[in-house]
Design a protein around this motif. Structure first.
Motif, PDB file in Angstrom:
ATOM      1  N   ALA A  60       0.814  -1.213   0.000  1.00 22.16           N
ATOM      2  CA  ALA A  60       0.000   0.000   0.000  1.00 22.16           C
ATOM      3  C   ALA A  60       0.849   1.265   0.000  1.00 22.16           C
ATOM      4  O   ALA A  60       0.452   2.291  -0.569  1.00 22.16           O
ATOM      5  CB  ALA A  60      -0.938  -0.001   1.205  1.00 22.16           C
ATOM      6  N   HIS A  61       2.007   1.184   0.630  1.00 26.83           N
ATOM      7  CA  HIS A  61       2.888   2.360   0.719  1.00 26.83           C
ATOM      8  C   HIS A  61       4.315   1.952   0.384  1.00 26.83           C
ATOM      9  O   HIS A  61       5.179   1.861   1.270  1.00 26.83           O
ATOM     10  CB  HIS A  61       2.821   2.958   2.128  1.00 26.83           C
ATOM     11  CG  HIS A  61       1.438   3.293   2.573  1.00 26.83           C
ATOM     12  ND1 HIS A  61       0.746   4.393   2.117  1.00 26.83           N
ATOM     13  CD2 HIS A  61       0.597   2.649   3.438  1.00 26.83           C
ATOM     14  CE1 HIS A  61      -0.453   4.431   2.691  1.00 26.83           C
ATOM     15  NE2 HIS A  61      -0.563   3.383   3.484  1.00 26.83           N
ATOM     16  N   PRO A  62       4.590   1.694  -0.888  1.00 25.45           N
ATOM     17  CA  PRO A  62       5.939   1.246  -1.272  1.00 25.45           C
ATOM     18  C   PRO A  62       6.981   2.325  -1.004  1.00 25.45           C
ATOM     19  O   PRO A  62       6.688   3.522  -1.015  1.00 25.45           O
ATOM     20  CB  PRO A  62       5.800   0.958  -2.763  1.00 25.45           C
ATOM     21  CG  PRO A  62       4.643   1.779  -3.209  1.00 25.45           C
ATOM     22  CD  PRO A  62       3.700   1.825  -2.053  1.00 25.45           C
ATOM     23  N   VAL A  63       8.180   1.857  -0.726  1.00 22.67           N
ATOM     24  CA  VAL A  63       9.287   2.786  -0.506  1.00 22.67           C
ATOM     25  C   VAL A  63       9.729   3.336  -1.861  1.00 22.67           C
ATOM     26  O   VAL A  63      10.115   2.573  -2.745  1.00 22.67           O
ATOM     27  CB  VAL A  63      10.460   2.081   0.197  1.00 22.67           C
ATOM     28  CG1 VAL A  63      11.625   3.047   0.378  1.00 22.67           C
ATOM     29  CG2 VAL A  63      10.019   1.519   1.531  1.00 22.67           C
ATOM     30  N   ALA A  64       9.636   4.638  -2.003  1.00 23.80           N
ATOM     31  CA  ALA A  64       9.992   5.269  -3.278  1.00 23.80           C
ATOM     32  C   ALA A  64      11.275   6.073  -3.099  1.00 23.80           C
ATOM     33  O   ALA A  64      11.265   7.145  -2.502  1.00 23.80           O
ATOM     34  CB  ALA A  64       8.857   6.167  -3.758  1.00 23.80           C
ATOM     35  N   ILE A  65      12.369   5.532  -3.584  1.00 28.31           N
ATOM     36  CA  ILE A  65      13.652   6.251  -3.558  1.00 28.31           C
ATOM     37  C   ILE A  65      13.806   6.932  -4.908  1.00 28.31           C
ATOM     38  O   ILE A  65      13.934   6.269  -5.943  1.00 28.31           O
ATOM     39  CB  ILE A  65      14.829   5.292  -3.312  1.00 28.31           C
ATOM     40  CG1 ILE A  65      14.620   4.488  -2.018  1.00 28.31           C
ATOM     41  CG2 ILE A  65      16.139   6.065  -3.278  1.00 28.31           C
ATOM     42  CD1 ILE A  65      14.617   5.302  -0.766  1.00 28.31           C
ATOM     43  N   PRO A  66      13.780   8.256  -4.941  1.00 26.78           N
ATOM     44  CA  PRO A  66      13.817   8.939  -6.235  1.00 26.78           C
ATOM     45  C   PRO A  66      15.185   8.838  -6.890  1.00 26.78           C
ATOM     46  O   PRO A  66      16.208   8.744  -6.217  1.00 26.78           O
ATOM     47  CB  PRO A  66      13.497  10.392  -5.860  1.00 26.78           C
ATOM     48  CG  PRO A  66      13.997  10.528  -4.457  1.00 26.78           C
ATOM     49  CD  PRO A  66      13.745   9.201  -3.808  1.00 26.78           C
ATOM     50  N   GLY A  67      15.173   8.826  -8.222  1.00 23.64           N
ATOM     51  CA  GLY A  67      16.435   8.952  -8.941  1.00 23.64           C
ATOM     52  C   GLY A  67      16.849  10.417  -8.989  1.00 23.64           C
ATOM     53  O   GLY A  67      16.038  11.311  -8.720  1.00 23.64           O
ATOM     54  N   HIS A  68      18.101  10.655  -9.318  1.00 23.96           N
ATOM     55  CA  HIS A  68      18.546  12.055  -9.322  1.00 23.96           C
ATOM     56  C   HIS A  68      17.990  12.770 -10.549  1.00 23.96           C
ATOM     57  O   HIS A  68      17.731  12.159 -11.591  1.00 23.96           O
ATOM     58  CB  HIS A  68      20.076  12.130  -9.277  1.00 23.96           C
ATOM     59  CG  HIS A  68      20.753  11.647 -10.525  1.00 23.96           C
ATOM     60  ND1 HIS A  68      20.902  12.442 -11.646  1.00 23.96           N
ATOM     61  CD2 HIS A  68      21.315  10.447 -10.824  1.00 23.96           C
ATOM     62  CE1 HIS A  68      21.531  11.762 -12.576  1.00 23.96           C
ATOM     63  NE2 HIS A  68      21.801  10.546 -12.106  1.00 23.96           N
ATOM     64  N   PRO A  69      17.788  14.067 -10.445  1.00 24.17           N
ATOM     65  CA  PRO A  69      17.270  14.843 -11.583  1.00 24.17           C
ATOM     66  C   PRO A  69      18.338  14.977 -12.663  1.00 24.17           C
ATOM     67  O   PRO A  69      19.509  14.630 -12.441  1.00 24.17           O
ATOM     68  CB  PRO A  69      16.938  16.191 -10.943  1.00 24.17           C
ATOM     69  CG  PRO A  69      17.843  16.292  -9.762  1.00 24.17           C
ATOM     70  CD  PRO A  69      18.018  14.901  -9.255  1.00 24.17           C
ATOM     71  N   PRO A  70      17.955  15.492 -13.836  1.00 22.64           N
ATOM     72  CA  PRO A  70      18.967  15.726 -14.893  1.00 22.64           C
ATOM     73  C   PRO A  70      20.035  16.692 -14.392  1.00 22.64           C
ATOM     74  O   PRO A  70      19.755  17.606 -13.615  1.00 22.64           O
ATOM     75  CB  PRO A  70      18.147  16.342 -16.021  1.00 22.64           C
ATOM     76  CG  PRO A  70      16.731  15.919 -15.763  1.00 22.64           C
ATOM     77  CD  PRO A  70      16.601  15.836 -14.282  1.00 22.64           C
ATOM     78  N   TYR A  71      21.268  16.454 -14.832  1.00 22.03           N
ATOM     79  CA  TYR A  71      22.341  17.372 -14.445  1.00 22.03           C
ATOM     80  C   TYR A  71      22.083  18.737 -15.065  1.00 22.03           C
ATOM     81  O   TYR A  71      21.627  18.843 -16.210  1.00 22.03           O
ATOM     82  CB  TYR A  71      23.694  16.832 -14.908  1.00 22.03           C
ATOM     83  CG  TYR A  71      24.101  15.558 -14.184  1.00 22.03           C
ATOM     84  CD1 TYR A  71      24.520  15.601 -12.869  1.00 22.03           C
ATOM     85  CD2 TYR A  71      24.051  14.328 -14.840  1.00 22.03           C
ATOM     86  CE1 TYR A  71      24.876  14.431 -12.211  1.00 22.03           C
ATOM     87  CE2 TYR A  71      24.415  13.162 -14.183  1.00 22.03           C
ATOM     88  CZ  TYR A  71      24.830  13.214 -12.873  1.00 22.03           C
ATOM     89  OH  TYR A  71      25.174  12.068 -12.218  1.00 22.03           O
ATOM     90  N   PRO A  72      22.364  19.794 -14.312  1.00 19.17           N
ATOM     91  CA  PRO A  72      22.077  21.143 -14.844  1.00 19.17           C
ATOM     92  C   PRO A  72      23.048  21.539 -15.963  1.00 19.17           C
ATOM     93  O   PRO A  72      24.202  21.095 -15.991  1.00 19.17           O
ATOM     94  CB  PRO A  72      22.263  22.036 -13.611  1.00 19.17           C
ATOM     95  CG  PRO A  72      23.210  21.288 -12.738  1.00 19.17           C
ATOM     96  CD  PRO A  72      22.913  19.844 -12.964  1.00 19.17           C
ATOM     97  N   ASP A  73      22.540  22.338 -16.881  1.00 23.71           N
ATOM     98  CA  ASP A  73      23.385  22.901 -17.961  1.00 23.71           C
ATOM     99  C   ASP A  73      23.284  24.408 -17.872  1.00 23.71           C
ATOM    100  O   ASP A  73      22.357  25.018 -18.384  1.00 23.71           O
ATOM    101  CB  ASP A  73      22.912  22.389 -19.312  1.00 23.71           C
ATOM    102  CG  ASP A  73      23.796  22.906 -20.453  1.00 23.71           C
ATOM    103  OD1 ASP A  73      24.708  23.722 -20.175  1.00 23.71           O
ATOM    104  OD2 ASP A  73      23.563  22.502 -21.580  1.00 23.71           O
ATOM    105  N   TYR A  74      24.220  25.002 -17.139  1.00 19.76           N
ATOM    106  CA  TYR A  74      24.174  26.446 -16.923  1.00 19.76           C
ATOM    107  C   TYR A  74      24.693  27.251 -18.114  1.00 19.76           C
ATOM    108  O   TYR A  74      24.632  28.476 -18.120  1.00 19.76           O
ATOM    109  CB  TYR A  74      24.947  26.814 -15.665  1.00 19.76           C
ATOM    110  CG  TYR A  74      24.351  26.219 -14.405  1.00 19.76           C
ATOM    111  CD1 TYR A  74      23.018  26.472 -14.076  1.00 19.76           C
ATOM    112  CD2 TYR A  74      25.095  25.408 -13.554  1.00 19.76           C
ATOM    113  CE1 TYR A  74      22.459  25.935 -12.934  1.00 19.76           C
ATOM    114  CE2 TYR A  74      24.534  24.870 -12.409  1.00 19.76           C
ATOM    115  CZ  TYR A  74      23.219  25.133 -12.104  1.00 19.76           C
ATOM    116  OH  TYR A  74      22.652  24.589 -10.973  1.00 19.76           O
TER     117      TYR A  74
END
Length: 484
Positions: free
Chosen positions: A467-481
């Motif tokens: 019912a409440h799975p553990v959600a470990i997020p992946g990292h976001p896209p690397y920024p391109d400044y």
């Protein structure tokens, strides 16, 4: 001068705790070792001498210098003390009521009139024929206060000479007219508290072997196998084992039997449970047993919980928890939420707080959990960490410490530290902590190899995880400044 006593960080579970004493000189402001390995230490009122117990001996020594080994030994061989037991019993009877009067947390003694109860039970003392008979009315009369942690024991009770039987840390069955090993507990031979006789280096004994001979005596049922090991605990003996009941290909090994198998069997129970939870959950759920809320419980929690932080959820088993302290540390560790994650150029990402199982938790309780073992599920429920599975706990949460001993070395307690909740009620004492999901472990299913409480706890935890799975997020896209 001041004397400072120190006990080991990890005291022995089987031997009396040895104390080390140092001396601090107020004039020089220096501390120096004074005596070590002591079982008792007392300073005279003048400060000039000390009485101490080292091993079986008692010694008196001056405090001005560090005592030399053996100096001041007391010859106690001929010491005799004349006593009048009935006079002692009468004094102790009144002393017991004074202790309850002055130390019990409730000055009204749960509505019991101390003076009336003392008068009521006094006649029973006249019929006492021995020290055991004195403890009996103590138990009856103090039971009227109706409180847990009311302990009565000890005293000048004659002790018979005891002969320690030895144990090999094994289960047997009778087969082909012999005793055959069906399980050998391996313990942890690097740990002196969990030494297993049959898995020591050079001891080649396997499940399925027959026990053929102990110390030159042939072993045959129906004679109880334990009788062959009388007076062998802690001593080297030779046993003969082999793969055949007729003695063919037998071999002789030297073993040191144990006075108790409890540590080995308890470890095996914990490890069997851990493997069972792993199997039932497909490797998703950790299992941690908390046997008390003192040294053993904190050691077990740290050892098992943090070794399984790769799991998604956890079952905390606090059955048979015999208490100790208020283990809020364990609750704090269990309820830490996932806060953020991080990644470096190399290696896997990691999350904060470190070393945490982020998914649901379930706690198993039973009627053999009490004191600190009541407080742990109370806090688990209060903080909404997860559900409780099992049976109602013992219900004793008024703590004990520091009472005058009775004159013959016996003791009684007067529970003096009462814990209450935040809603103006005594929430635990005399009624315990009820489970959210009641599950009995009936003898038939246990004998058949099932642990219904453990199995239900795994089921409940898996349902919560679904019912409440553990959600470990992946990292976001690397920024391109540099992007415009």
């Amino acid at each position: 001068m001041l004397f400072l006593s120190e006990i080991p960080d990890v005291p022995s579970l089987t031997e009396p705790t040895a104390v080390s004493v140092s001396k601090f000189d107020l004039s020089t402001r220096k501390t120096e070792p004074f005596l070590g390995g002591l079982r008792s230490f007392m300073v005279s009122s003048s400060g000039e001498k000390v009485l101490y117990r080292l091993g079986p001996g008692w010694f008196i020594a001056p405090t001005a210098v560090v005592p030399k080994p053996g100096d001041g030994a007391l010859n106690l061989e001929g010491m005799e003390v004349y006593t009048d037991p009935r006079v002692e019993w009468n004094q102790m009877y009144h002393e017991v009521w004074r202790i309850e009067r002055d130390f019990l947390y409730d000055p009204n003694h749960h509505g019991l009139s101390i003076a009336s109860a003392e008068k009521k039970y006094a006649p029973y003392l006249k019929g006492a024929g021995g020290r055991d008979d004195v403890n009996n009315p103590f138990e009856e009369m103090l039971g009227e206060i109706t409180i847990g942690h009311m302990f009565i024991a000890g005293g000048d009770v004659p002790q018979p000479k005891r002969v320690k039987g030895g144990l090999l840390g094994a289960d047997y069955k009778v087969e082909n007219g012999r005793y055959r090993f069906t399980r050998i507990f391996n313990g942890e031979n690097w740990n002196p508290e969990l030494r297993a006789p049959l898995t020591q280096p050079g001891v080649d004994v396997k499940v399925g072997d027959y026990l053929l001979d102990v110390g030159g005596r042939e072993v045959r049922p129906p004679i109880d196998v334990s009788s062959y090991f009388e007076n062998t605990a802690g001593t080297q003996i030779k046993i003969k084992v082999g793969p055949n009941a007729d003695g063919k290909d037998a071999r002789e090994v030297t073993v040191v039997p144990l006075p108790s198998e409890f540590p080995l069997r308890n470890l095996a129970w914990e490890e069997d449970n851990r493997r069972k939870v792993d199997q039932l959950s497909g490797g998703k759920i950790a299992y941690v047993h908390v046997p008390d809320t003192a040294n053993g419980g904190f050691i077990n929690f740290n050892r098992y919980y943090f070794a399984q932080v790769g799991k998604q959820a956890a079952v905390i088993d606090e059955r048979y928890n015999h208490g100790g302290e208020i283990a809020d540390y364990i609750i704090d560790m269990l309820k830490r939420p996932l806060r953020n994650c991080a990644i470096a150029r190399e290696g896997e990402q990691f999350c904060s707080p470190l070393a945490q199982i982020y998914g649901p938790k379930t706690m198993i309780i039973n009627e053999m959990s009490g004191s600190g073992g009541d407080a742990l599920p109370w806090m688990f429920k209060q903080d909404k960490v997860g559900p409780l599975v099992g049976t109602r706990t013992w219900g004793g949460l008024v703590g004990i410490y520091g009472y005058p001993p009775l004159m013959d070395g016996g003791f009684i307690t007067a529970p003096r530290v009462a814990i209450f909740g935040l809603h103006g009620e005594w929430e635990v004492e005399n009624h315990g902590i009820a489970p959210d999901i009641e599950v009995e472990n009936d003898p038939a299913s246990v004998a058949a190899g099932h642990d219904a409480q453990l199995e239900r706890a795994v089921q409940v935890t898996l349902e919560a995880l679904k019912a409440h799975p553990v959600a470990i997020p992946g990292h976001p896209p690397y920024p391109d400044y540099q992007k415009k």
